[in-house]
Design an enzyme around this catalytic site. Structure first.
Site, PDB file in Angstrom:
ATOM      1  N   LYS A   7      -3.507  -8.203  72.166  1.00  0.00           N
ATOM      2  CA  LYS A   7      -4.066  -8.223  73.514  1.00  0.00           C
ATOM      3  C   LYS A   7      -5.493  -8.776  73.543  1.00  0.00           C
ATOM      4  O   LYS A   7      -5.897  -9.400  74.523  1.00  0.00           O
ATOM      5  CB  LYS A   7      -4.053  -6.806  74.095  1.00  0.00           C
ATOM      6  CG  LYS A   7      -2.658  -6.263  74.408  1.00  0.00           C
ATOM      7  CD  LYS A   7      -2.033  -6.970  75.600  1.00  0.00           C
ATOM      8  CE  LYS A   7      -0.847  -6.229  76.171  1.00  0.00           C
ATOM      9  NZ  LYS A   7       0.286  -6.088  75.267  1.00  0.00           N
ATOM     10  N   ASP A  62       1.282  -4.923  81.853  1.00  0.00           N
ATOM     11  CA  ASP A  62      -0.093  -4.447  82.043  1.00  0.00           C
ATOM     12  C   ASP A  62      -0.915  -5.391  82.908  1.00  0.00           C
ATOM     13  O   ASP A  62      -2.057  -5.741  82.576  1.00  0.00           O
ATOM     14  CB  ASP A  62      -0.780  -4.240  80.688  1.00  0.00           C
ATOM     15  CG  ASP A  62      -0.095  -3.166  79.849  1.00  0.00           C
ATOM     16  OD1 ASP A  62       0.763  -2.454  80.389  1.00  0.00           O
ATOM     17  OD2 ASP A  62      -0.421  -3.055  78.656  1.00  0.00           O
ATOM     18  N   ASN A 100       6.486   1.569  71.118  1.00  0.00           N
ATOM     19  CA  ASN A 100       5.058   1.857  70.978  1.00  0.00           C
ATOM     20  C   ASN A 100       4.821   3.007  70.013  1.00  0.00           C
ATOM     21  O   ASN A 100       4.186   4.013  70.321  1.00  0.00           O
ATOM     22  CB  ASN A 100       4.433   2.137  72.343  1.00  0.00           C
ATOM     23  CG  ASN A 100       4.002   0.859  73.030  1.00  0.00           C
ATOM     24  OD1 ASN A 100       3.488  -0.060  72.407  1.00  0.00           O
ATOM     25  ND2 ASN A 100       4.239   0.769  74.330  1.00  0.00           N
ATOM     26  N   ASN A 124       5.324  -1.550  67.570  1.00  0.00           N
ATOM     27  CA  ASN A 124       3.926  -1.904  67.779  1.00  0.00           C
ATOM     28  C   ASN A 124       3.087  -1.071  66.819  1.00  0.00           C
ATOM     29  O   ASN A 124       2.990   0.144  66.987  1.00  0.00           O
ATOM     30  CB  ASN A 124       3.536  -1.619  69.238  1.00  0.00           C
ATOM     31  CG  ASN A 124       2.215  -2.259  69.631  1.00  0.00           C
ATOM     32  OD1 ASN A 124       1.616  -3.000  68.861  1.00  0.00           O
ATOM     33  ND2 ASN A 124       1.762  -1.960  70.837  1.00  0.00           N
TER      34      ASN A 124
END
Length: 771
Positions: free
Chosen positions: A230, A307, A415, A450
């Site tokens: 990110k 997101d 996640n 992740n």
């Protein structure tokens, strides 16, 4: 002796959630043995049969391959043979095999009937067909003419490569000459896509981290790595800007390394914050970015829309999609479909496009999801986290329902063990809570985990992810974790296991704390004996506690001395420091209480000062461990008994079913209560009788009370304010007030610090010492 089946690795599905079970499974890798040795392979294969026979790996071997045998598999095999003491490798082709050496290894796909006939005649191994994608056979046997044979045959290049990884693990390390047990292994993966997604917020991995990770994936039969950090500005914030040349070269090296390890490198772009979906120039920018990646060997691409604010910002988008039943879904589908048509389908050899929709974790359907499913082209893969951003469980029923909504193949974005949402935590427990049948039959084509920002530490739980995704039917989390730790550092297994137990609690395992489970009964015995003024019982319980605290302190020293992975030690340094401090402080607290109990004030006083200094150092260390009973033990040693611990609590609400009010008074400052999202919320505790109290401590989670009152009552009906806070900054509020007699104590919220509710790890109440 007759042949026996020493190990049959076709076992039932077993999603054990705990770690506190006997960890006595065989060790993965090169076993050391002097007699017949049962071996185990990681990930656990679909079928493994072993007899009590075998043969030595002669220093001279013949290697028979076919035209086009996977170069990575050949290189891998040669490397491990040299490591095992082989000094001569005579190579030949299956069409004209050289079979003079004492040990012959057959390596390849061997799909032609004449090739299979040759191998059968020489080895006596009949069943050589491999029908499953990425599947393989590894078989070792005495053959004809007193030759020993090893067959490593894959359905495809990846299967052949994985066969060499398995062969390395069955070699038994013996003094003199390594030993090859007689085995027959047939194996293939359950999940088509298995791997990781570097998709966390915060500092991305280094180039060296990524190279190491990709090699790790190949070694553990994971076939996917998605590049999506990110905080890589060129991935998200500056997605239109071309990568600098030096970054292009790094990416090229990653792609090459991935290819050598049979890992598909997926390049992801997250343009959703700034893109104009209807813009041709923005589409061209995306294609140019992807074209640059294609030129360095990337063949898999993803466009991510998670997101982001889904609202359409540009007038052009509002004009084009504003009349749609769901404008954001229509705009996103338009972009995805155009990229799919204009880039993916125009590049021969490109993998299917992957995306993450904006509604990626919710339960049930939404108008966005329904329109997205209707408009997005059917061959595009949709990633999904399960129900919740960090889903405690992912079931096949969840998958069925979600697949029915999206009507696209689902790729799980798991996640776990990611820690970007709590950067002072490590999550080292094994993967749990995922059904064993998350398969294409339920719409799921794979899982990418992740990881944590800490790349080396991530390898511990990622090992278990590899186990699960390859063969979920046989997955046992506790056994998998043991094998992970043995591989990570066999010499430091015990201290490493303790460190993992101190970094174990997650929402996936109901926040279990293995160390706390062991230590809490000892703490309770210690304080019961102290209250009863039973010196012998206090001493006995104290010795048991000292042993546990000593293990914590000693484990840190052993890890620093014995683990050869310096990068790992740097990553976890703060956590090791905290564990060491907890061990030292625990020992000091026990010594202080024992001295105080025996009336030795000369010893107790300096121990108290030492304990206060250690607690200050602990408070200044931001890293958190999942042994929440230790801080409350230290607190009691200094300040006396917390009257609220274990007592009956009441509250205006609980945010969710697992953040219950009793967790604020359980003596563990890693468990918590949380309220609903309004200002007028409260929690109270019934002390059981009237006490003279003068101190309350509130251990806040990040959702703390900016303004609140402490109220007291004798009857639970008539309340009196004893303290009002108008500007708290969270963390720990220690509140002192004039002594007052009360049975009930309440935290009455006035104003929250955030959009969340109020959340307390612990609500402590103390009796006045000035009675």
């Amino acid at each position: 002796m007759a042949k026996r089946k020493a190990l049959k690795a076709v076992i039932s599905a077993c999603l054990v959630t705990g770690f506190l079970v006997p960890l006595n499974a065989p060790v993965t890798g090169n076993a050391k043995a002097s007699g017949p040795s049962e071996i185990i392979v990681s990930p656990i294969p679909k079928s493994l049969e072993q007899t009590d026979k075998g043969f030595p790996l002669n220093p001279k071997v013949g290697l028979v391959t076919e035209k086009g045998t996977d170069p990575a598999a050949v290189a891998e095999l040669k490397q491990l043979l040299q490591k095992a003491g082989v000094t001569s490798i005579v190579e030949s082709d299956i069409k004209n095999p050289k079979l003079q050496e004492p040990v012959i290894i057959w390596l390849g796909e061997f799909s032609e009937q004449d090739e299979l006939k040759t191998i059968r005649q020489q080895t006596g191994i009949e069943n050589l067909e491999v029908t499953k994608k990425e599947g393989y056979i590894v078989a070792s046997k005495h053959g004809t003419k007193n030759k020993k044979h090893i067959v490593i045959s894959g359905h495809d290049e990846a299967g052949t490569f994985y066969g060499t990884q398995t062969f390395e693990q069955i070699i038994v390390d013996r003094k003199g000459t390594h030993w090859i047990p007689e085995v027959e292994i047939k194996d293939w993966p359950t999940m088509p896509i298995r791997g990781s997604i570097e998709g966390f917020y915060g500092a991305p991995w280094s180039h060296e981290d990524r190279l190491s990770q990709i090699s790790f994936y190949g070694e553990h039969k994971m076939n996917s790595y998605i590049y999506a950090p990110k905080d890589d500005p060129y991935h998200r914030e500056k997605w239109k800007v071309p990568y600098p040349e030096e970054k292009i070269q790094e990416l090229a090296e990653l792609v090459q390394t991935a290819q050598e390890n049979h890992v598909i490198f997926t390049f992801a772009i997250s343009p959703g914050n700034t893109i104009t979906y209807s813009s041709k120039s923005d589409l061209d920018a995306l294609i140019q970015k992807a074209e640059a990646m294609w030129d360095v060997g990337v063949r898999s691409f993803a466009l991510y829309l998670d997101d982001i604010d889904p609202s359409l910002r540009s007038p052009e988008d509002r004009a084009m999609f504003g009349g749609d039943p769901n404008p954001p879904a229509a705009a996103q589908a338009y972009l995805l479909n155009r990229f799919n048509e204009e880039f993916i389908k125009k590049h021969k050899g490109a993998e299917r496009l992957i995306t993450v929709p904006t509604d990626y974790y919710q339960a049930g359907t939404t108008s966005y999801r329904e329109r997205f499913a209707e408009l997005v082209q059917s061959d595009i893969i949709v990633q999904w986290t399960g129900i919740g951003v960090v889903a405690p469980t992912i079931t096949s029923q969840d998958a069925d329902e979600t697949h029915e909504i999206f009507k696209h193949d689902l790729l799980i974005w798991d996640n776990y063990p990611v820690n970007d949402f709590d950067r002072n935590r490590l999550f080292l427990a094994p993967l749990t809570g995922r059904d064993s049948d998350l398969t294409p039959e339920h719409g799921v084509i794979g899982l990418t985990a992740n990881p944590m920002n800490e790349a080396e530490a991530s390898k511990i739980p990622l090992f278990t992810v590899a186990d699960y995704t390859w063969n979920p039917e046989a997955y046992d989390p506790a056994d998998s974790l043991k094998r992970s730790l043995k591989e990570f550092s066999e010499v430091a297994y015990e201290p490493l296991k303790l460190f993992v137990e101190a970094s174990y609690a997650t929402s996936l395992n109901n926040n279990r704390e293995p160390i706390a489970e062991r230590v809490k009964p000892l703490i309770e015995q210690f304080w019961m004996a102290e209250e009863a003024k039973d010196n012998q019982a206090v001493s006995t319980a104290g010795k048991a506690l000292l042993q546990e605290f000593s293990k914590m302190r000693q484990a840190v020293k052993e890890l620093r001395d014995q683990v050869g992975n310096e990068k790992f030690l740097i990553e976890v340094a703060g956590y090791l420091n905290k564990l060491e401090l907890y061990g030292q402080a625990g020992e000091t607290a026990v010594d202080m209480v024992l001295a105080r109990q025996s009336g030795d004030t000369a010893k107790a006083a300096p121990k108290r000062l030492e304990l206060q200094q250690l607690r200050t150092a602990i408070d200044k260390t931001p890293q958190k461990l999942s042994i929440g009973v230790v801080p409350t033990f230290l607190e009691r040693a200094i300040n006396g008994k917390n009257l609220a611990e274990g007592k009956k609590a009441a509250a205006s609400s609980s945010e969710v079913s697992w953040l219950t009010l009793d967790l604020a008074v359980d003596g563990n400052n890693n468990t918590r209560w949380a309220s609903l999202y309004t200002d007028d919320q409260w929690i109270s505790v019934d002390l059981g009788q009237v006490y003279a109290i003068d101190k309350v401590k509130l251990y806040w989670e990040s959702a703390y009370g900016k303004q609140y009152k402490i109220q007291v009552s004798k009857d639970g009906s008539q309340w009196m304010d004893v303290y009002t806070e108008l500007n708290s900054n969270g963390e720990t509020d220690e509140i002192q007030f004039p002594a007052v007699e009360a049975r009930y104590v309440k935290m009455q919220g006035i104003k929250r610090s955030s959009s969340w509710g109020y959340s307390l790890y612990e609500f402590s109440v103390y009796e006045s010492q000035n009675k």
